[in-house]
Design a protein around this motif. Structure first.
Motif, mmCIF file in Angstrom:
data_model
loop_
_atom_site.group_PDB
_atom_site.id
_atom_site.type_symbol
_atom_site.label_atom_id
_atom_site.label_comp_id
_atom_site.label_asym_id
_atom_site.label_seq_id
_atom_site.Cartn_x
_atom_site.Cartn_y
_atom_site.Cartn_z
ATOM 1 N N PHE A 1 25.278 26.075 36.880
ATOM 2 C CA PHE A 1 24.326 25.335 36.061
ATOM 3 C C PHE A 1 24.339 25.751 34.600
ATOM 4 O O PHE A 1 23.469 25.350 33.840
ATOM 5 N N LEU A 2 25.314 26.527 34.214
ATOM 6 C CA LEU A 2 25.475 26.889 32.803
ATOM 7 C C LEU A 2 26.446 25.903 32.146
ATOM 8 O O LEU A 2 27.333 25.367 32.810
ATOM 9 N N PRO A 3 26.277 25.676 30.874
ATOM 10 C CA PRO A 3 27.180 24.738 30.192
ATOM 11 C C PRO A 3 28.534 25.375 29.856
ATOM 12 O O PRO A 3 28.892 25.565 28.700
ATOM 13 N N VAL A 4 29.258 25.756 30.895
ATOM 14 C CA VAL A 4 30.600 26.310 30.727
ATOM 15 C C VAL A 4 31.567 25.471 31.539
ATOM 16 O O VAL A 4 31.178 24.795 32.483
ATOM 17 N N SER A 5 32.814 25.526 31.170
ATOM 18 C CA SER A 5 33.840 24.775 31.879
ATOM 19 C C SER A 5 33.944 25.272 33.312
ATOM 20 O O SER A 5 34.009 26.469 33.575
ATOM 21 N N SER A 6 33.975 24.347 34.255
ATOM 22 C CA SER A 6 34.026 24.734 35.662
ATOM 23 C C SER A 6 35.355 25.368 36.027
ATOM 24 O O SER A 6 35.428 26.172 36.946
ATOM 25 N N SER A 7 36.406 25.020 35.333
ATOM 26 C CA SER A 7 37.693 25.646 35.628
ATOM 27 C C SER A 7 38.022 26.753 34.626
ATOM 28 O O SER A 7 38.899 27.563 34.877
ATOM 29 N N GLY A 8 37.290 26.806 33.532
ATOM 30 C CA GLY A 8 37.542 27.823 32.510
ATOM 31 C C GLY A 8 37.298 29.228 33.001
ATOM 32 O O GLY A 8 38.058 30.148 32.697
ATOM 33 N N HIS A 9 36.236 29.415 33.781
ATOM 34 C CA HIS A 9 35.958 30.759 34.270
ATOM 35 C C HIS A 9 36.991 31.196 35.297
ATOM 36 O O HIS A 9 37.255 32.381 35.443
ATOM 37 N N LEU A 10 37.610 30.255 35.998
ATOM 38 C CA LEU A 10 38.687 30.626 36.920
ATOM 39 C C LEU A 10 39.907 31.121 36.146
ATOM 40 O O LEU A 10 40.552 32.094 36.536
ATOM 41 N N VAL A 11 40.199 30.465 35.048
ATOM 42 C CA VAL A 11 41.336 30.878 34.213
ATOM 43 C C VAL A 11 41.036 32.224 33.565
ATOM 44 O O VAL A 11 41.911 33.098 33.499
ATOM 45 N N LEU A 12 39.789 32.415 33.097
ATOM 46 C CA LEU A 12 39.418 33.698 32.495
ATOM 47 C C LEU A 12 39.504 34.835 33.504
ATOM 48 O O LEU A 12 39.958 35.930 33.173
ATOM 49 N N PHE A 13 39.085 34.571 34.743
ATOM 50 C CA PHE A 13 39.202 35.587 35.792
ATOM 51 C C PHE A 13 40.663 35.977 35.974
ATOM 52 O O PHE A 13 40.994 37.152 36.086
ATOM 53 N N GLU A 14 41.522 34.985 35.986
ATOM 54 C CA GLU A 14 42.948 35.235 36.159
ATOM 55 C C GLU A 14 43.486 36.096 35.021
ATOM 56 O O GLU A 14 44.252 37.039 35.245
ATOM 57 N N LEU A 15 43.067 35.802 33.802
ATOM 58 C CA LEU A 15 43.542 36.567 32.647
ATOM 59 C C LEU A 15 42.958 37.981 32.607
ATOM 60 O O LEU A 15 43.667 38.946 32.341
ATOM 61 N N LEU A 16 41.663 38.108 32.863
ATOM 62 C CA LEU A 16 41.001 39.410 32.763
ATOM 63 C C LEU A 16 41.456 40.385 33.836
ATOM 64 O O LEU A 16 41.563 41.584 33.591
ATOM 65 N N PHE A 17 41.698 39.888 35.038
ATOM 66 C CA PHE A 17 42.029 40.778 36.144
ATOM 67 C C PHE A 17 43.507 40.769 36.498
ATOM 68 O O PHE A 17 43.917 41.390 37.474
ATOM 69 N N GLY A 18 44.302 40.066 35.715
ATOM 70 C CA GLY A 18 45.742 40.077 35.930
ATOM 71 C C GLY A 18 46.199 39.381 37.194
ATOM 72 O O GLY A 18 47.314 39.598 37.653
ATOM 73 N N ALA A 19 45.354 38.563 37.754
ATOM 74 C CA ALA A 19 45.730 37.825 38.971
ATOM 75 C C ALA A 19 46.613 36.648 38.575
ATOM 76 O O ALA A 19 46.439 36.052 37.522
ATOM 77 N N LYS A 20 47.552 36.333 39.418
ATOM 78 C CA LYS A 20 48.434 35.204 39.163
ATOM 79 C C LYS A 20 48.319 34.218 40.309
ATOM 80 O O LYS A 20 48.709 34.513 41.436
ATOM 81 N N PHE A 21 47.729 33.072 40.008
ATOM 82 C CA PHE A 21 47.591 32.017 41.004
ATOM 83 C C PHE A 21 48.396 30.819 40.543
ATOM 84 O O PHE A 21 48.482 30.534 39.356
ATOM 85 N N SER A 22 48.934 30.100 41.497
ATOM 86 C CA SER A 22 49.660 28.883 41.134
ATOM 87 C C SER A 22 48.650 27.811 40.731
ATOM 88 O O SER A 22 47.470 27.874 41.082
ATOM 89 N N GLU A 23 49.126 26.827 40.000
ATOM 90 C CA GLU A 23 48.264 25.734 39.559
ATOM 91 C C GLU A 23 47.649 25.008 40.752
ATOM 92 O O GLU A 23 46.470 24.657 40.740
ATOM 93 N N SER A 24 48.443 24.807 41.791
ATOM 94 C CA SER A 24 47.931 24.098 42.965
ATOM 95 C C SER A 24 46.868 24.933 43.693
ATOM 96 O O SER A 24 45.897 24.383 44.212
ATOM 97 N N THR A 25 47.032 26.243 43.706
ATOM 98 C CA THR A 25 46.031 27.111 44.335
ATOM 99 C C THR A 25 44.714 27.051 43.571
ATOM 100 O O THR A 25 43.647 26.925 44.169
#
Length: 76
Positions: free
Chosen positions: A18-42
């Protein structure tokens, strides 16, 4: 994607729903901050699943309100 990563990402989705943030943006930020590598389809599939979960939660929580709106609409 491990179960642990899925749980963490699901929690992030729930906290930021319910915050005005991108729904997929935080997933990308998680990937960058924690060094996780997920495929686009995942990421896309996970995004769809957590949004479906959010929709189901909202429907269950507000079903009485929505039922009242629908029945009152047809009464008039």
């Amino acid at each position: 994607m491990s179960v642990f990563e899925s749980v963490i990402l699901g929690m992030i989705q729930g906290f930021t729903e319910f915050l005005p943030v991108s729904s997929s943006g935080h997933l990308v930020l998680f990937e960058l901050l924690f060094g996780a590598k997920f495929s686009e389809s995942t990421l896309r599939a996970f995004d769809i699943v957590v949004h479906a979960g959010s929709l189901i939660a909202l429907v269950l929580f507000f079903w009485k309100d929505w039922w009242g709106i629908v029945t009152n609409f047809y009464k008039k």
